[in-house]
Design a protein around this motif. Structure first.
Motif, PDB file in Angstrom:
ATOM      1  N   ARG A 182      -3.392   4.906  21.885  1.00 35.25           N
ATOM      2  CA  ARG A 182      -2.634   6.163  21.989  1.00 35.25           C
ATOM      3  C   ARG A 182      -3.246   6.801  23.169  1.00 35.25           C
ATOM      4  N   LEU A 183      -4.621   6.897  23.220  1.00 36.96           N
ATOM      5  CA  LEU A 183      -5.429   7.571  24.029  1.00 36.96           C
ATOM      6  C   LEU A 183      -4.978   7.221  25.599  1.00 36.96           C
ATOM      7  N   VAL A 184      -4.804   5.851  25.743  1.00 40.05           N
ATOM      8  CA  VAL A 184      -4.267   5.286  27.157  1.00 40.05           C
ATOM      9  C   VAL A 184      -3.187   5.792  27.265  1.00 40.05           C
ATOM     10  N   VAL A 185      -2.174   5.569  26.505  1.00 36.01           N
ATOM     11  CA  VAL A 185      -0.746   5.694  26.769  1.00 36.01           C
ATOM     12  C   VAL A 185      -0.825   7.260  27.202  1.00 36.01           C
ATOM     13  N   LEU A 186      -1.537   8.357  26.534  1.00 35.10           N
ATOM     14  CA  LEU A 186      -1.109   9.761  26.891  1.00 35.10           C
ATOM     15  C   LEU A 186      -1.833  10.101  28.130  1.00 35.10           C
ATOM     16  N   ASN A 187      -3.043   9.432  28.453  1.00 38.62           N
ATOM     17  CA  ASN A 187      -3.482   9.633  29.820  1.00 38.62           C
ATOM     18  C   ASN A 187      -2.423   9.147  30.734  1.00 38.62           C
ATOM     19  N   ALA A 188      -1.880   7.925  30.587  1.00 37.39           N
ATOM     20  CA  ALA A 188      -0.752   7.412  31.556  1.00 37.39           C
ATOM     21  C   ALA A 188       0.299   8.366  32.014  1.00 37.39           C
ATOM     22  N   ARG A 189       0.666   8.982  30.636  1.00 34.47           N
ATOM     23  CA  ARG A 189       1.908  10.039  30.683  1.00 34.47           C
ATOM     24  C   ARG A 189       1.675  10.933  31.424  1.00 34.47           C
ATOM     25  N   ASP A 190       0.232  11.750  31.166  1.00 36.61           N
ATOM     26  CA  ASP A 190      -0.157  12.756  31.809  1.00 36.61           C
ATOM     27  C   ASP A 190      -0.283  12.362  33.429  1.00 36.61           C
ATOM     28  N   ALA A 191      -0.994  11.352  33.805  1.00 34.14           N
ATOM     29  CA  ALA A 191      -0.979  11.004  35.208  1.00 34.14           C
ATOM     30  C   ALA A 191       0.428  10.905  35.762  1.00 34.14           C
ATOM     31  N   GLU A 192       1.537  10.468  35.163  1.00 38.51           N
ATOM     32  CA  GLU A 192       2.680  10.500  35.771  1.00 38.51           C
ATOM     33  C   GLU A 192       3.368  11.581  35.854  1.00 38.51           C
ATOM     34  N   ALA A 193       3.217  12.491  34.975  1.00 38.36           N
ATOM     35  CA  ALA A 193       3.530  13.912  34.853  1.00 38.36           C
ATOM     36  C   ALA A 193       2.980  14.565  36.077  1.00 38.36           C
ATOM     37  N   ARG A 194       2.153  14.456  36.612  1.00 38.09           N
ATOM     38  CA  ARG A 194       1.209  14.819  37.874  1.00 38.09           C
ATOM     39  C   ARG A 194       1.623  14.189  38.897  1.00 38.09           C
ATOM     40  N   GLY A 195       2.510  13.131  39.097  1.00 41.22           N
ATOM     41  CA  GLY A 195       2.945  12.423  40.096  1.00 41.22           C
ATOM     42  C   GLY A 195       2.705  10.983  40.383  1.00 41.22           C
ATOM     43  N   ALA A 196       1.787  10.528  39.368  1.00 38.25           N
ATOM     44  CA  ALA A 196       1.359   9.069  39.563  1.00 38.25           C
ATOM     45  C   ALA A 196       2.505   8.279  39.314  1.00 38.25           C
ATOM     46  N   LYS A 197       2.417   6.890  40.097  1.00 40.51           N
ATOM     47  CA  LYS A 197       3.500   5.918  39.679  1.00 40.51           C
ATOM     48  C   LYS A 197       2.727   4.853  38.525  1.00 40.51           C
ATOM     49  N   ILE A 198       3.229   4.831  37.455  1.00 46.32           N
ATOM     50  CA  ILE A 198       2.605   4.056  36.381  1.00 46.32           C
ATOM     51  C   ILE A 198       3.614   2.669  36.330  1.00 46.32           C
ATOM     52  N   MET A 199       3.033   1.615  36.644  1.00 46.64           N
ATOM     53  CA  MET A 199       3.917   0.136  36.624  1.00 46.64           C
ATOM     54  C   MET A 199       3.148  -0.530  35.423  1.00 46.64           C
ATOM     55  N   THR A 200       3.885  -1.089  34.465  1.00 47.68           N
ATOM     56  CA  THR A 200       3.605  -2.016  33.433  1.00 47.68           C
ATOM     57  C   THR A 200       4.168  -3.447  33.657  1.00 47.68           C
ATOM     58  N   ARG A 201       3.342  -4.370  33.055  1.00 48.44           N
ATOM     59  CA  ARG A 201       4.095  -5.890  33.314  1.00 48.44           C
ATOM     60  C   ARG A 201       4.292  -6.073  34.953  1.00 48.44           C
ATOM     61  N   ALA A 202       3.193  -5.472  35.576  1.00 53.65           N
ATOM     62  CA  ALA A 202       3.194  -5.747  36.871  1.00 53.65           C
ATOM     63  C   ALA A 202       1.872  -6.353  37.386  1.00 53.65           C
ATOM     64  N   LYS A 203       1.784  -7.335  37.762  1.00 55.85           N
ATOM     65  CA  LYS A 203       0.620  -8.352  38.124  1.00 55.85           C
ATOM     66  C   LYS A 203       0.381  -8.104  39.635  1.00 55.85           C
ATOM     67  N   VAL A 204      -1.167  -7.521  39.878  1.00 59.04           N
ATOM     68  CA  VAL A 204      -1.278  -7.748  41.056  1.00 59.04           C
ATOM     69  C   VAL A 204      -1.848  -8.972  41.608  1.00 59.04           C
ATOM     70  N   THR A 205      -1.126  -9.649  42.600  1.00 55.23           N
ATOM     71  CA  THR A 205      -1.480 -11.090  42.897  1.00 55.23           C
ATOM     72  C   THR A 205      -2.325 -11.178  44.316  1.00 55.23           C
ATOM     73  N   GLU A 206      -2.228 -10.094  44.974  1.00 54.96           N
ATOM     74  CA  GLU A 206      -3.093 -10.222  46.145  1.00 54.96           C
ATOM     75  C   GLU A 206      -3.299  -8.698  46.682  1.00 54.96           C
ATOM     76  N   ALA A 207      -4.436  -8.524  47.252  1.00 57.92           N
ATOM     77  CA  ALA A 207      -4.696  -7.322  47.923  1.00 57.92           C
ATOM     78  C   ALA A 207      -5.926  -7.407  49.269  1.00 57.92           C
ATOM     79  N   ARG A 208      -5.193  -7.147  50.029  1.00 62.42           N
ATOM     80  CA  ARG A 208      -5.931  -7.422  51.511  1.00 62.42           C
ATOM     81  C   ARG A 208      -6.023  -6.236  52.464  1.00 62.42           C
ATOM     82  N   ARG A 209      -7.143  -6.083  53.130  1.00 65.56           N
ATOM     83  CA  ARG A 209      -7.444  -5.072  53.898  1.00 65.56           C
ATOM     84  C   ARG A 209      -6.582  -5.229  55.456  1.00 65.56           C
ATOM     85  N   ASP A 210      -5.897  -4.157  55.670  1.00 65.55           N
ATOM     86  CA  ASP A 210      -5.195  -4.381  56.773  1.00 65.55           C
ATOM     87  C   ASP A 210      -5.349  -2.985  57.565  1.00 65.55           C
ATOM     88  N   GLY A 211      -6.340  -2.967  58.391  1.00 60.61           N
ATOM     89  CA  GLY A 211      -6.540  -1.703  59.396  1.00 60.61           C
ATOM     90  C   GLY A 211      -7.522  -0.994  58.448  1.00 60.61           C
TER      91      GLY A 211
END
Length: 524
Positions: A182-211
């Motif tokens: 619940r500590l995790v969920v409440l932090n996520a909710r508060d982050a979202e309330a402050r403007g963060a985009k929270i995505m679950t069941r969302a797997k990052v498959t690649e991250a690459r530098r571009d400039g």
């Protein structure tokens, strides 16, 4: 898989990982005015962050390893956190039994020192040494709310009743309980309330530098979405090295040690609300903690883990070890037949070269790769210091993103936590008066889960019928709809083992019915 273009504008920070460190960093960053996106490949807190011993504590045993700085940092933080979330965290007293013949494995720095300066002890822990450790524990962190240590006569105190008669003396000290997932969920909710985009069941498959930015590819809802961010934060927990190597295609400069911690849950073993701190002859310690009113939680083990962290489970050997360990203290032996549930999590400890899993440091290490768009990697850490870890992460992030706002999270309550530390009973009385059709146990659970939001969860109900379908164990349609709409829950597992622990009280048929009901509403 259909690919979608990169949205504009780009985010300041993209966080990989929805455990306590990831959501803590996301919340802190969003509160400083940064645009933040977070992707978690499963449910929030699905791995390590829902498999802890569920304590905000300084780590009394770490004093044996002379980790004074870590212990002090955690002790100071206990009361900061307690004030911010008095619904999901509360003070707990711990009983540490002792008798003169107790002996301990001798590989800790304290043991080695004693063997040199007091060889006649032969592995024994004198009472004065334990009391000195507890004195340090009481005073290192500037304790204000929690009571200090006191000595117990176990022949007279109720805490002695379930223990073997040879234990006549104990010390009682303070730490705090926390509902970790619940500590995790409440932090996520508060982050979202402050403007963060929270995505679950969302797997990052690649991250690459571009400039001067990162291009991040995410598999989400059967589609491939791409994001752009000025900084990447890797809070992948047990997968932190995998993210560096397989997602960002870089070579890790620091490493983790995967340590499996397993726990067992039994029917209630004692009739009081204090926990026990048990010391083993092998140098380990375990806790026996009152759990969900009708159960006892026993743990944890420390074993190096091989293989996929998501497949960690409490082995028969670990279960038997915990039963045998507890049986060295309890008058009635704890047996495998007493176990009603077990769980296991893999802790991603920073690899400091320690000789054993038990000795590996629990402190965190943050590394910054700034050869191009910056990448911050999070190694190790413990749940008690997650907020301090987030502050340390933002200190590293700030120079690269021009952050001007300073630390802000201390004393700011999480959702539902805007009431005094000693205000739970008052909230429960108000809810019971407004909803007399609720069982007292359900009232207590709702307050301990949602705090001042409990009435919002229930809505304007006037009768039990207004709560909708009853899924069992006091869980109703009204609450499940809240969890789906507000707390990212999609399956019965999310609801019953992370948002709550009602899975301990529900039958397989009830769980299946809940899962089907949620699936029908398009949550999977």
């Amino acid at each position: 898989m259909v690919s979608e273009p990169i949205p504009e504008p780009a985010y300041d920070v993209f966080v990989i990982g929805g455990g306590i460190n990831g959501v803590g960093i996301a919340r802190d960053a969003a509160g400083r005015g940064l645009s933040v996106a977070l992707a978690e490949m499963g449910d929030l807190a699905q791995a390590t962050s829902s498999a802890s011993t569920k304590l905000f504590h300084g780590g009394l045993r770490y004093l044996e390893y002379f980790e004074i700085g870590l212990v002090r940092k955690a002790l100071v933080e206990r009361e900061v956190l307690l004030r911010a979330m008095p619904h999901i965290s509360w003070p707990m007293r711990f009983v540490l039994p002792w008798h003169p013949d107790m002996r301990f494995e001798g590989t800790t720095p304290t043991s080695r020192l004693l063997s040199v300066v007091m060889p006649w002890l032969r592995g024994r822990r004198p009472a004065w040494l334990i009391r000195f450790g507890l004195f340090l524990y009481d005073h290192l962190g500037g304790r204000r709310i929690l009571p200090g240590t006191r000595t117990l006569d176990l022949g007279r105190d109720k805490a002695g009743e379930p223990l073997m008669s040879k234990f006549q003396r104990a010390w009682e000290y303070s730490d705090c309980w926390v509902q970790d997932a619940r500590l995790v969920v409440l932090n996520a909710r508060d982050a979202e309330a402050r403007g963060a985009k929270i995505m679950t069941r969302a797997k990052v498959t690649e991250a690459r530098r571009d400039g001067d930015a990162w291009e991040v590819t995410v598999a989400l809802n059967g589609r491939e979405k791409r994001f752009r961010a000025r900084m990447l934060v890797n809070a992948g927990g047990p997968w932190v090295e995998s993210v560096i190597r397989d997602v960002a295609h870089l070579e890790p400069r620091a490493h983790i040690r995967l340590v499996r911690g397993s726990h067992i849950v039994t029917r209630r073993l004692f009739d009081h609300d204090r926990a026990y701190f048990f010391q083993g002859t092998d140098g380990r310690i375990i806790f026996a903690i009152p759990y969900e009113e009708d159960f006892t939680l026993i743990g944890t083990t420390d074993r190096d883990h091989e293989g996929d962290p998501s497949e960690a489970s409490c082995t028969d050997a670990e279960r038997d070890y915990l039963c045998a360990f507890a049986s060295q203290y309890f008058e009635r032996p704890v047996t495998p037949e007493d176990v009603v549930w077990s769980y296991s999590g893999v802790r991603p400890l920073y690899d400091d070269g320690a000789s054993s899993a038990t000795a590996a440091t629990r402190d965190y290490v943050l590394t910054l790769n700034s050869e191009g768009a910056p990448l911050l990697n999070v190694f190790g850490g413990k749940i008690t210091t997650y907020r301090k870890l987030a502050e340390a992460a933002l200190a590293k992030i700030a120079p690269h993103l021009g952050v001007t706002k300073g630390n802000w999270t201390a004393g700011v309550p999480l959702p539902g936590g805007d009431f005094p530390v000693d205000g739970v009973d008052a909230l429960a009385e108000v809810l019971a008066a407004r909803c007399p059709f609720l069982a007292p146990k359900t009232v207590r659970r709702l307050i301990r889960t949602y705090g001042t939001e409990a009435e919002a969860v229930l809505g304007l109900v006037e009768s039990k019928a207004d709560l909708g379908r009853d899924f069992g164990a006091g869980l109703t349609e009204r609450e499940v709809r809240w969890l789906m709409a507000k707390e990212y829950a999609r399956t019965a597992e999310d609801v019953l083992w992370r948002r709550t622990k009602l899975g301990l009280r529900m039958s397989a048929d009830e769980i299946a019915a809940l899962d089907g009901w949620m699936a029908e509403r398009g949550t999977t």
